[in-house]
Design a protein around this motif. Structure first.
Motif, PDB file in Angstrom:
ATOM      1  N   PRO A   1      78.323  41.704  66.715  1.00  0.00           N
ATOM      2  CA  PRO A   1      77.421  42.692  66.044  1.00  0.00           C
ATOM      3  C   PRO A   1      77.441  43.941  66.872  1.00  0.00           C
ATOM      4  O   PRO A   1      77.598  44.079  68.085  1.00  0.00           O
ATOM      5  N   THR A   2      77.543  45.115  66.232  1.00  0.00           N
ATOM      6  CA  THR A   2      77.313  46.239  66.751  1.00  0.00           C
ATOM      7  C   THR A   2      76.119  46.736  67.212  1.00  0.00           C
ATOM      8  O   THR A   2      75.082  46.247  66.724  1.00  0.00           O
ATOM      9  N   PRO A   3      75.915  47.533  68.244  1.00  0.00           N
ATOM     10  CA  PRO A   3      74.511  48.204  68.515  1.00  0.00           C
ATOM     11  C   PRO A   3      73.771  48.520  67.437  1.00  0.00           C
ATOM     12  O   PRO A   3      72.453  48.440  67.121  1.00  0.00           O
ATOM     13  N   ALA A   4      74.449  49.103  66.433  1.00  0.00           N
ATOM     14  CA  ALA A   4      73.731  49.593  65.092  1.00  0.00           C
ATOM     15  C   ALA A   4      73.096  48.481  64.621  1.00  0.00           C
ATOM     16  O   ALA A   4      71.894  48.497  64.127  1.00  0.00           O
ATOM     17  N   LEU A   5      73.671  47.222  64.552  1.00  0.00           N
ATOM     18  CA  LEU A   5      73.018  46.234  63.692  1.00  0.00           C
ATOM     19  C   LEU A   5      71.988  45.580  64.299  1.00  0.00           C
ATOM     20  O   LEU A   5      70.901  45.192  63.990  1.00  0.00           O
ATOM     21  N   LEU A   6      72.287  45.646  65.770  1.00  0.00           N
ATOM     22  CA  LEU A   6      71.202  44.831  66.860  1.00  0.00           C
ATOM     23  C   LEU A   6      69.984  45.677  66.642  1.00  0.00           C
ATOM     24  O   LEU A   6      68.676  45.047  66.691  1.00  0.00           O
ATOM     25  N   LYS A   7      70.137  47.109  66.623  1.00  0.00           N
ATOM     26  CA  LYS A   7      68.885  48.037  66.316  1.00  0.00           C
ATOM     27  C   LYS A   7      68.075  47.645  64.996  1.00  0.00           C
ATOM     28  O   LYS A   7      66.959  47.603  65.040  1.00  0.00           O
ATOM     29  N   LYS A   8      68.800  47.817  64.037  1.00  0.00           N
ATOM     30  CA  LYS A   8      68.110  47.300  62.737  1.00  0.00           C
ATOM     31  C   LYS A   8      67.761  45.991  62.706  1.00  0.00           C
ATOM     32  O   LYS A   8      66.511  45.833  62.133  1.00  0.00           O
ATOM     33  N   LEU A   9      68.099  44.835  63.203  1.00  0.00           N
ATOM     34  CA  LEU A   9      67.622  43.840  63.748  1.00  0.00           C
ATOM     35  C   LEU A   9      66.103  43.678  64.266  1.00  0.00           C
ATOM     36  O   LEU A   9      65.358  43.063  63.788  1.00  0.00           O
ATOM     37  N   ALA A  10      66.242  44.166  65.370  1.00  0.00           N
ATOM     38  CA  ALA A  10      65.102  44.494  66.057  1.00  0.00           C
ATOM     39  C   ALA A  10      63.995  45.306  65.619  1.00  0.00           C
ATOM     40  O   ALA A  10      62.671  44.817  65.557  1.00  0.00           O
ATOM     41  N   ALA A  11      64.320  46.025  64.619  1.00  0.00           N
ATOM     42  CA  ALA A  11      63.375  46.851  63.916  1.00  0.00           C
ATOM     43  C   ALA A  11      62.715  45.919  62.841  1.00  0.00           C
ATOM     44  O   ALA A  11      61.409  46.007  62.453  1.00  0.00           O
TER      45      ALA A  11
END
Length: 706
Positions: free
Chosen positions: A93-103
């Protein structure tokens, strides 16, 4: 809705102070269907399940069948982002995906469960989850709030709650809320109230108050038995209608209560426990025109006057009481005492009005404003006089013209009487009574009374030619004047009822078969205003034509039949029914479809032809056998068709054309119309022009082509 979810019936009631009677029925229906649709949208009930609305003067309620305690869970797929953005080259997972999941409140642990699927031309990641279904408490809270917010409340009032601080807004102060799912209370809240199972019955006649409801299904039965209230609007209405008929039968003599659906609805909205009683008044009041007495009893007292078998008013009336005492004499006596001064006022107005003639009141109309851009009623009378005289003269000559002018002069004089001042609905009607008293004769009296007719859809037309002339003048002057100053109906807005005026003109022309041309009538209506208003005149003509099409369709003719006849623009609109009947008979012929299609083809050819095509034929230029055959058939058929047309037998005129089917079909199969030889081409076009003219005298047959 999942079959596994258990359901029960639901009852919701809002108990309030007395609701506006004329709005009650709509409020009850909106409340019921608002809650029903709100619950269905959240999956708590089937949209097809039964809905029973209730509405009484002090309550709005609804009973719903099959409401779930909790809606079914719903699977949800949420798109995250393209795979190329979500995962790196090694699939991490890229940082972009992790950020989306956290949201979304998710962590890296869900990555293995994410689904790949094509989204357009690119592959994307999706997260699948299950959304828990709404609970009944949550769903009903939302549905109730939304339903109240959307109620068609005529006027909102603000009031304070018992805490002395909170202010709420509603149609009337609310004092109780019931929400029962089966036998269980659903603890919703609205307007500062918390739902329970207690409601209030009749103020004076309830067996017990408050009424404790056992469950949702016992609502109507308990309220009627313990609370002395019939909560259903339709049930209460039916009971009142039954009692009215029974009371009239008990009086005897063939009397019947006045038929007034609006009054019945209003009375239904005023009582919770109807009890119909018979009252009386002194016979001397029957000397007053019965329209006055009926109106004052209906409008002011909400009574149902009793009419005899000939439709004449009797000195008895029916009262719909809200209580059922053992001895109703006090209730009856009270209502009789209340109505007596009203009837006395009507008699006084009638006696006073007859001390002055209608003619003596006419100068006073110069002081009454009709419209700030159209002058006074006095100025309007001058226009009506001129227009009514022109129409009457056109109809039957100078004598009718003079009589129509006389009636038009007096038509608005009753606006200055005390009776019409008190009851504006009686304008025209009272003018007729006062004209008889003035010795003006029955024809003039009827014309004054009838000149507002037809007042509504289905109303009768004026009874005599004088009334027809004045009624046409009244409606046409209104249309011309208001269109002339730009007061044109838009959408649903028609404050001056111009659609009704136009329909009245149409009905009189058609149903009385008047020999009057609409174009002439409109031109005369504008002429009485002075300088011509070309654009406004065209707008009125178009407006009336639109109403004509709607009227003819409403009386049962198809759109194609109407278009075919309207297209040829008959000068006398009284011909429309005969022409439409002829078209309907023609359509049933086996040759009709082919002839209609050929007619359409002929029309298209003539439109494309260069220059003006003269409808004439040189027989010597008819070289083809098929064109000679068509010409000879036309010469044979046309005289009979034209003769039938001239005597008004439009059915025979159209049916005579059936003989042209075979030669017309052969002509188009074998003849080239646009021949290279100009003389030959012009001759064939002339033949088609003759054919077109012969076929379209009754109606434009091309409009019948499928």
């Amino acid at each position: 809705m999942s079959a596994a979810l258990s359901t029960k019936n639901l009852l919701v009631e809002l108990f309030v102070e007395e609701l506006p009677p004329k709005a009650l029925k709509k409020l009850g229906e909106a409340f019921a269907h608002g809650i029903a649709s709100g619950l269905a949208a959240q999956g708590l009930r089937s949209p097809d399940a039964a809905v029973t609305p209730y509405a009484s003067p002090r309550r709005l309620a609804v009973h719903l069948v099959g409401v779930a305690e909790r809606a079914a869970d719903k699977p949800m797929r949420q798109k995250l982002m393209p795979v190329s953005v979500a995962l790196d080259a090694e699939g991490r997972p890229t940082p972009a995906l992790l950020k989306k999941l956290a949201a979304l409140g998710l962590d890296e642990g869900v990555v293995p469960q994410l689904q790949r699927a094509m989204d357009g031309k690119a592959e994307a990641l999706f997260h699948d989850s299950v959304v828990p279904g709404a609970t009944l408490r949550e769903g009903l809270q939302k549905a109730l709030e939304d339903a109240l917010a959307r109620l068609p409340i005529p006027k909102v009032m603000a009031y304070q709650l018992e805490d002395g601080w909170s202010t709420v807004h509603f149609v009337r102060p609310a004092h109780g809320l019931v929400a029962l799912h089966g036998a269980e209370v659903v603890p919703v809240q609205v307007l500062g109230l918390v739902a329970g199972r207690h409601t209030q019955g009749h103020r004076f006649e309830a067996l017990r108050n408050p009424v404790e409801l056992r469950d949702a299904d016992s609502y109507a039965e308990q309220l009627e038995r313990e609370g002395a209230v019939i909560p259903g609007f339709e049930a209460r209405r039916a009971e009142i209608a039954r009692q009215l008929e029974a009371a009239a039968r008990a009086v005897g003599g063939g009397v019947k209560p006045v038929d007034d659906r609006a009054l019945l609805d209003e009375v239904t909205a005023l009582v919770e426990r109807p009890n119909v009683l018979v009252g009386r008044f002194e016979k001397e009041f029957l000397e007053v025109p019965q329209e006055c007495l009926i109106l004052t009893m209906k409008a002011n007292q909400k009574y149902f006057p009793l009419l005899d078998a000939e439709g004449r008013l009797t000195n008895q009336f029916l009262v719909v009481s809200n209580i059922r005492p053992e001895d109703p004499s006090a209730v009856i006596g009270g209502n009789e005492r209340v109505v007596r001064p009203r009837l006395a006022d009507a008699k006084f107005f009638f006696d006073q009005d007859r001390k002055k003639t209608l003619a003596s009141r006419v100068p006073g109309l110069a002081k009454v404003v009709y419209h700030n851009k159209l002058g006074t009623q006095g100025e309007r009378i001058e226009r009506l006089r001129a227009l009514a005289r022109a129409i009457g003269t056109r109809l039957e000559g100078e004598v009718l013209g003079e009589r129509a002018e006389q009636a038009a002069t007096l038509a608005k004089a009753d606006l200055l009487t005390d009776m019409v001042g008190e009851f504006p609905e009686l304008q025209g009607i009272m003018g007729g009574y006062y004209a008889r008293h003035d010795g003006l004769g029955e024809e003039i009296a009827q014309a004054i009374e009838d000149h507002y007719k037809p007042r509504f859809a289905g109303d009768e037309l004026p009874r005599n030619p004088i009334g027809i002339a004045v009624a046409l003048a009244d409606k046409l002057e209104t249309l011309a004047g208001l269109f002339g100053i730009g007061q044109v109906p838009t959408g649903d807005k028609d404050p001056f009822a111009l659609r009704r005026h136009a329909l009245g003109v149409i009905r009189m022309l058609i149903e009385r078969d008047l020999p009057l041309e609409m174009d002439w009538l409109i031109a005369e209506a504008f002429r009485v205003f002075g300088p011509a208003h070309g654009q406004a005149q065209a707008e009125v003509a178009f407006f009336v034509r639109e109403r004509l099409v709607g009227y003819l369709r409403d009386v049962g003719y198809s759109a194609r039949e109407v278009d075919a006849v309207v297209e040829v623009r008959p000068s006398h609109w009284g011909e429309f029914p005969k022409r439409l009947q002829a078209v309907r008979a023609f359509v049933s012929l086996p040759e009709a479809e082919s002839l209609a299609a050929a007619n359409k083809r002929v029309g298209n050819i003539l439109k494309k032809a260069e220059g003006t095509v003269e409808p004439k034929v040189e027989a010597a230029l008819l070289g083809e056998e098929a064109e000679r055959a068509l010409y000879e058939a036309l010469l044979q058929v046309q005289p009979g068709a034209d003769a039938a047309f001239e005597r008004g037998d439009y059915t025979a005129s159209l049916q005579a054309l059936a003989a042209l089917k075979a030669p017309v079909d052969t002509f188009f199969d074998q003849v080239m119309v646009n021949a290279e030889d100009p003389a030959l081409r012009a001759n064939r076009l002339g033949l088609l022009a003759l054919l077109h003219a012969a076929m379209n005298r009754v109606a434009d047959l091309s409009r019948l082509a499928t």
